[in-house]
Design a protein around this motif. Structure first.
Motif, PDB file in Angstrom:
ATOM      1  N   LEU A   1       0.832  -1.202   0.000  1.00  0.00           N
ATOM      2  CA  LEU A   1       0.000   0.000   0.000  1.00  0.00           C
ATOM      3  C   LEU A   1       0.864   1.248   0.000  1.00  0.00           C
ATOM      4  O   LEU A   1       0.621   2.204  -0.756  1.00  0.00           O
ATOM      5  N   ALA A   2       1.902   1.265   0.836  1.00  0.00           N
ATOM      6  CA  ALA A   2       2.781   2.435   0.906  1.00  0.00           C
ATOM      7  C   ALA A   2       3.427   2.720  -0.441  1.00  0.00           C
ATOM      8  O   ALA A   2       3.531   3.874  -0.868  1.00  0.00           O
ATOM      9  N   ALA A   3       3.880   1.683  -1.129  1.00  0.00           N
ATOM     10  CA  ALA A   3       4.538   1.866  -2.421  1.00  0.00           C
ATOM     11  C   ALA A   3       3.582   2.390  -3.485  1.00  0.00           C
ATOM     12  O   ALA A   3       4.009   3.010  -4.462  1.00  0.00           O
ATOM     13  N   SER A   4       2.299   2.145  -3.302  1.00  0.00           N
ATOM     14  CA  SER A   4       1.314   2.571  -4.298  1.00  0.00           C
ATOM     15  C   SER A   4       0.866   4.014  -4.121  1.00  0.00           C
ATOM     16  O   SER A   4       0.166   4.547  -4.992  1.00  0.00           O
ATOM     17  N   LEU A   5       1.237   4.645  -3.006  1.00  0.00           N
ATOM     18  CA  LEU A   5       0.763   5.996  -2.714  1.00  0.00           C
ATOM     19  C   LEU A   5       1.785   7.024  -3.217  1.00  0.00           C
ATOM     20  O   LEU A   5       2.908   7.074  -2.713  1.00  0.00           O
ATOM     21  N   PRO A   6       1.438   7.862  -4.187  1.00  0.00           N
ATOM     22  CA  PRO A   6       2.384   8.828  -4.760  1.00  0.00           C
ATOM     23  C   PRO A   6       2.484  10.094  -3.914  1.00  0.00           C
ATOM     24  O   PRO A   6       2.154  11.201  -4.357  1.00  0.00           O
ATOM     25  N   VAL A   7       2.944   9.942  -2.684  1.00  0.00           N
ATOM     26  CA  VAL A   7       3.039  11.067  -1.751  1.00  0.00           C
ATOM     27  C   VAL A   7       4.445  11.100  -1.154  1.00  0.00           C
ATOM     28  O   VAL A   7       5.196  10.125  -1.230  1.00  0.00           O
ATOM     29  N   ASP A   8       4.783  12.220  -0.529  1.00  0.00           N
ATOM     30  CA  ASP A   8       6.106  12.369   0.077  1.00  0.00           C
ATOM     31  C   ASP A   8       6.215  11.640   1.412  1.00  0.00           C
ATOM     32  O   ASP A   8       7.261  11.075   1.737  1.00  0.00           O
ATOM     33  N   THR A   9       5.144  11.684   2.203  1.00  0.00           N
ATOM     34  CA  THR A   9       5.197  11.157   3.564  1.00  0.00           C
ATOM     35  C   THR A   9       3.923  10.385   3.879  1.00  0.00           C
ATOM     36  O   THR A   9       2.822  10.809   3.504  1.00  0.00           O
ATOM     37  N   ILE A  10       4.103   9.255   4.555  1.00  0.00           N
ATOM     38  CA  ILE A  10       2.969   8.460   5.031  1.00  0.00           C
ATOM     39  C   ILE A  10       3.045   8.413   6.553  1.00  0.00           C
ATOM     40  O   ILE A  10       4.078   8.069   7.125  1.00  0.00           O
ATOM     41  N   TYR A  11       1.941   8.771   7.199  1.00  0.00           N
ATOM     42  CA  TYR A  11       1.886   8.800   8.662  1.00  0.00           C
ATOM     43  C   TYR A  11       1.024   7.660   9.188  1.00  0.00           C
ATOM     44  O   TYR A  11       0.111   7.177   8.503  1.00  0.00           O
TER      45      TYR A  11
END
Length: 250
Positions: free
Chosen positions: A206-216
């Motif tokens: 899931l983290a790899a699929s999210l095109p964002v700078d930071t995941i909290y």
């Protein structure tokens, strides 16, 4: 002065933390016309989002906490989710505390055939119930179903799951997503298949699929720190959940 928000531009300056992400993602999903989702700002010092009776507060240095303390119960909030620093300045007792962890470096997206993307909340909910702990109580089904379905349709949420046997083995849910950040709100693994790597695989996918700078992720005190650190999450800040119905005698 606290002002009611009717346009997304009023929230544009709020970023860089999990609270701002949750506020802006809620605005992106629901807009400003629903009576159950309302937004306010206190200049550039604080942004607030009330969804049903839960207030999310992003308070910065210079915020007028006396005004916020009077406003929160008047707005209809029963609980407030805010930073530990903001909690110290507000006269309400704490229901819960914990750490916000952040993931910035992560692998490139990998196609895993067994990953189910955005499965129905009807499939996710039994897994959340099976993972209940003292600090994690699944929400009532209907609000969970309606909220996650709506956010997913509007691009403000994403979820992933892995199936083992006839049911889901693990899931990870991102319930708030903007152009720069995302918040994971739930990670669950079926009790009978734990310690087989399902949780790590679904979170990383899931983290790899999210095109964002930071995941909290909001981590309850004393729970799962080693698991998230193994996945690359590091400490970012601390949060508190406040009971607005009670006031400390300050």
């Amino acid at each position: 002065m606290i002002a009611f928000v009717e346009h997304p531009e009023a929230l544009a300056s709020f970023s860089g933390n999990a609270f701002a992400c949750r506020i802006r993602a809620t605005a992106a999903a629901y807009g400003f016309a629903h009576p159950f989702a309302r937004f306010w700002v206190q200049g550039r010092e604080a942004a607030l989002c009330l969804l049903d009776d839960v207030m999310i507060l992003d308070a910065r240095a210079g915020a007028d906490f006396d005004e916020l303390a009077a406003f929160l119960p008047a707005a209809g909030a029963r609980t407030v989710l805010c930073s530990a620093e903001a909690a110290q300045a507000l006269p309400f007792p704490r229901r819960a505390t914990g750490e916000i962890m952040a993931l910035r470096e992560r692998a490139a997206p990998v196609e895993e055939a067994e990953i189910l993307w955005d499965p129905s909340p009807r499939l996710l909910y039994p897994l959340l119930c099976a993972s209940q702990t003292a600090s994690f109580l699944p929400p009532p089904f209907e609000p969970f179903y309606l909220d996650l379905s709506h956010r997913t349709r509007h691009g403000a949420a994403r979820s992933a799951a892995i199936r083992a046997g006839d049911s889901l083995a693990a899931c990870a849910i991102c319930s708030a997503k903007t152009e720069e950040a995302a918040v994971l709100s739930a990670v669950a693994v079926r009790p009978d298949v734990r310690r087989r790597g399902f949780g790590a695989r679904v979170v990383l996918a899931l983290a790899a699929s999210l095109p964002v700078d930071t995941i909290y992720i909001f981590r309850a005190s004393g729970e799962n720190e080693a698991f998230y650190r193994t996945l690359g999450f590091t400490g970012h800040s601390h949060f508190a959940e406040l009971d607005v119905q009670e006031r400390n005698n300050l």
